[in-house]
Design a protein around this motif. Structure first.
Motif, PDB file in Angstrom:
ATOM      1  N   ARG A  18     -22.569 -56.274 -23.777  1.00  0.00           N
ATOM      2  CA  ARG A  18     -22.973 -55.066 -23.052  1.00  0.00           C
ATOM      3  C   ARG A  18     -24.375 -54.606 -23.426  1.00  0.00           C
ATOM      4  O   ARG A  18     -24.835 -54.829 -24.547  1.00  0.00           O
ATOM      5  CB  ARG A  18     -21.994 -53.932 -23.362  1.00  0.00           C
ATOM      6  N   PRO A 262     -11.873 -53.451 -20.452  1.00  0.00           N
ATOM      7  CA  PRO A 262     -12.243 -52.103 -20.866  1.00  0.00           C
ATOM      8  C   PRO A 262     -12.006 -51.892 -22.358  1.00  0.00           C
ATOM      9  O   PRO A 262     -10.862 -51.956 -22.823  1.00  0.00           O
ATOM     10  CB  PRO A 262     -11.320 -51.216 -20.026  1.00  0.00           C
ATOM     11  N   TYR A 266     -16.674 -45.469 -22.238  1.00  0.00           N
ATOM     12  CA  TYR A 266     -17.028 -45.211 -20.833  1.00  0.00           C
ATOM     13  C   TYR A 266     -16.272 -46.140 -19.873  1.00  0.00           C
ATOM     14  O   TYR A 266     -16.311 -45.918 -18.670  1.00  0.00           O
ATOM     15  CB  TYR A 266     -18.550 -45.320 -20.611  1.00  0.00           C
ATOM     16  N   GLU A 267     -15.603 -47.163 -20.398  1.00  0.00           N
ATOM     17  CA  GLU A 267     -14.767 -48.038 -19.568  1.00  0.00           C
ATOM     18  C   GLU A 267     -13.302 -47.591 -19.612  1.00  0.00           C
ATOM     19  O   GLU A 267     -12.542 -47.808 -18.670  1.00  0.00           O
ATOM     20  CB  GLU A 267     -14.862 -49.475 -20.075  1.00  0.00           C
ATOM     21  N   GLN A 268     -12.956 -46.962 -20.728  1.00  0.00           N
ATOM     22  CA  GLN A 268     -11.552 -46.570 -20.929  1.00  0.00           C
ATOM     23  C   GLN A 268     -11.250 -45.161 -20.451  1.00  0.00           C
ATOM     24  O   GLN A 268     -10.099 -44.832 -20.188  1.00  0.00           O
ATOM     25  CB  GLN A 268     -11.207 -46.671 -22.421  1.00  0.00           C
ATOM     26  N   ASN A 274      -9.805 -47.326 -17.686  1.00  0.00           N
ATOM     27  CA  ASN A 274      -9.597 -48.772 -17.866  1.00  0.00           C
ATOM     28  C   ASN A 274      -9.960 -49.606 -16.646  1.00  0.00           C
ATOM     29  O   ASN A 274      -9.160 -50.406 -16.156  1.00  0.00           O
ATOM     30  CB  ASN A 274      -8.142 -49.056 -18.290  1.00  0.00           C
ATOM     31  N   ILE A 276     -13.097 -52.124 -15.212  1.00  0.00           N
ATOM     32  CA  ILE A 276     -14.375 -52.847 -15.180  1.00  0.00           C
ATOM     33  C   ILE A 276     -14.413 -53.542 -13.829  1.00  0.00           C
ATOM     34  O   ILE A 276     -13.528 -54.347 -13.518  1.00  0.00           O
ATOM     35  CB  ILE A 276     -14.477 -53.849 -16.340  1.00  0.00           C
ATOM     36  N   TYR A 294     -21.638 -53.520 -13.313  1.00  0.00           N
ATOM     37  CA  TYR A 294     -20.234 -53.222 -13.041  1.00  0.00           C
ATOM     38  C   TYR A 294     -19.974 -51.720 -13.092  1.00  0.00           C
ATOM     39  O   TYR A 294     -20.644 -50.976 -13.804  1.00  0.00           O
ATOM     40  CB  TYR A 294     -19.306 -53.966 -14.010  1.00  0.00           C
ATOM     41  N   ALA A 296     -17.691 -48.672 -14.237  1.00  0.00           N
ATOM     42  CA  ALA A 296     -16.828 -48.455 -15.392  1.00  0.00           C
ATOM     43  C   ALA A 296     -16.001 -47.191 -15.162  1.00  0.00           C
ATOM     44  O   ALA A 296     -16.550 -46.122 -14.872  1.00  0.00           O
ATOM     45  CB  ALA A 296     -17.666 -48.331 -16.661  1.00  0.00           C
TER      46      ALA A 296
END
Ligand code: BMA
Length: 320
Positions: A18, A262, A266-268, A274, A276, A294, A296
């Motif tokens: 990332r 995730p 910030y993805e979760q 959760n 991506i 992607y 998020a």
């Protein structure tokens, strides 16, 4: 034009890593936005242009043009794209989301999820990211994740899509379709299915095409999303697939493990936890680098990087 890039962190062994300053686009990037995510970018002029999914504070879904010099810092228009009728009649839908962008021959084509008595694939084009034209929808509802190939294959436009339902679809395979004119689509071919739970559970509920594929010495490389149904709902992760150059409905290799799942906050955490959801890449094939964009958690836009040769090797060595 400089590809956005950061080297792999020293303590990281992952094939895709990332951007340290993620997310690159925050949810309030424009005054009216509730969230900006699942968005697409392309090289344009001496920098980049993009089409962004911005849900407003009434949570109406629409797509907006934006510009960037470096692919990281983006100026997104405050007004959504106002499509004019294209050279074929256009249809106005109820909403637009999850755009993809690709340059083919003389113009940038945009595909997205268009509300037409349920989700289907909207198609439009622009030459300059100022004036936009909308065409006929590609398919009947219900469908999502329409992703075009960047050049004609055997003389025809080629598009992946994922037939679905009117809600939070709990199934889904990727299909490939061809068109002589970007209006009439046919020659539908099955491409990829979700996997058996035992084989690779992260992609066992449904899958969808993600980024516009690009050519490598192994075939087309594409990043896609795969979904598992957990006791707290869907979880979206990212994998890669290598498709046959001449007949891209033939999937040569496809990752059994995910490339990204995730795991950052910030993805979760966000409007939909959760998630991506890859929608675009920028690549410098000569220098072996790819930048992956992607969405998020259905809230922000994030960026990841990888070496193309390493991703190809990983995909081949860890294929289903
Ligand atoms: C899909 C689409 C995407 C979204 C994802 C996760 O069905 O609606 O836009 O990112 O669900 O909520």
């Amino acid at each position: 034009m400089k590809l956005p890039w950061q080297e792999r962190p020293q303590n990281c062994n992952d094939v895709v890593w990332r951007y340290r300053e993620n997310p690159i686009i925050k949810r309030d990037a424009i005054p009216t936005s509730n969230s900006v995510f699942n968005s697409a970018v392309a090289p344009f002029g001496d920098g980049y242009a993009g089409v962004f999914r911005c849900d407003n504070k009434a949570v109406q879904m629409n797509i907006f043009a934006g510009f960037s010099k470096d692919g990281i810092h983006w100026d997104i228009n405050h007004k959504p794209i106002d499509f004019k009728a294209g050279d074929i009649d256009n249809v106005h839908g109820d909403y637009k989301y999850d755009p993809r962008v690709v340059f083919i021959e003389d113009r940038y084509w945009i595909t997205w999820c268009e509300g037409h008595n349920g989700p289907t694939i909207g198609v439009g084009y622009t030459f300059d990211f100022v004036e936009f034209f909308q065409c006929e929808n590609a398919f009947l509802p219900f469908n999502r994740n329409g992703v075009l190939f960047p050049k004609k294959i055997n003389g025809k436009y080629a598009m992946m899509s994922r037939p679905s339902d009117n809600g939070h679809t709990p199934f889904g395979d990727i299909y490939l379709s061809y068109s002589p004119d970007m209006k009439y689509w046919g020659e539908h071919r099955h491409m990829m299915s979700p996997t058996p739970f035992k084989a690779s559970a992260w992609q066992c509920t449904k899958i969808g095409a993600g980024s516009v594929p690009f050519l490598t010495n192994e075939g087309w490389l594409m990043f896609y999303h795969g979904v598992i149904t957990t006791c707290s709902g869907f979880r979206y992760a990212m994998g890669s697939a290598i498709l046959d150059k001449e007949h891209p409905n033939i999937v040569k290799y496809r990752t059994q493990p995910y490339l990204l799942t995730p795991s950052e906050l910030y993805e979760q955490v966000g409007d939909v936890p959760n998630v991506i959801f890859p929608c675009a890449t920028l690549q410098d094939v000569e220098n072996d680098k790819v930048a992956i964009y992607y969405g998020a958690a259905d809230t922000v836009v994030a960026l990841a990087f990888g070496y193309i040769s390493e991703i190809l090797t990983f995909t081949k060595e860890n294929s289903l």
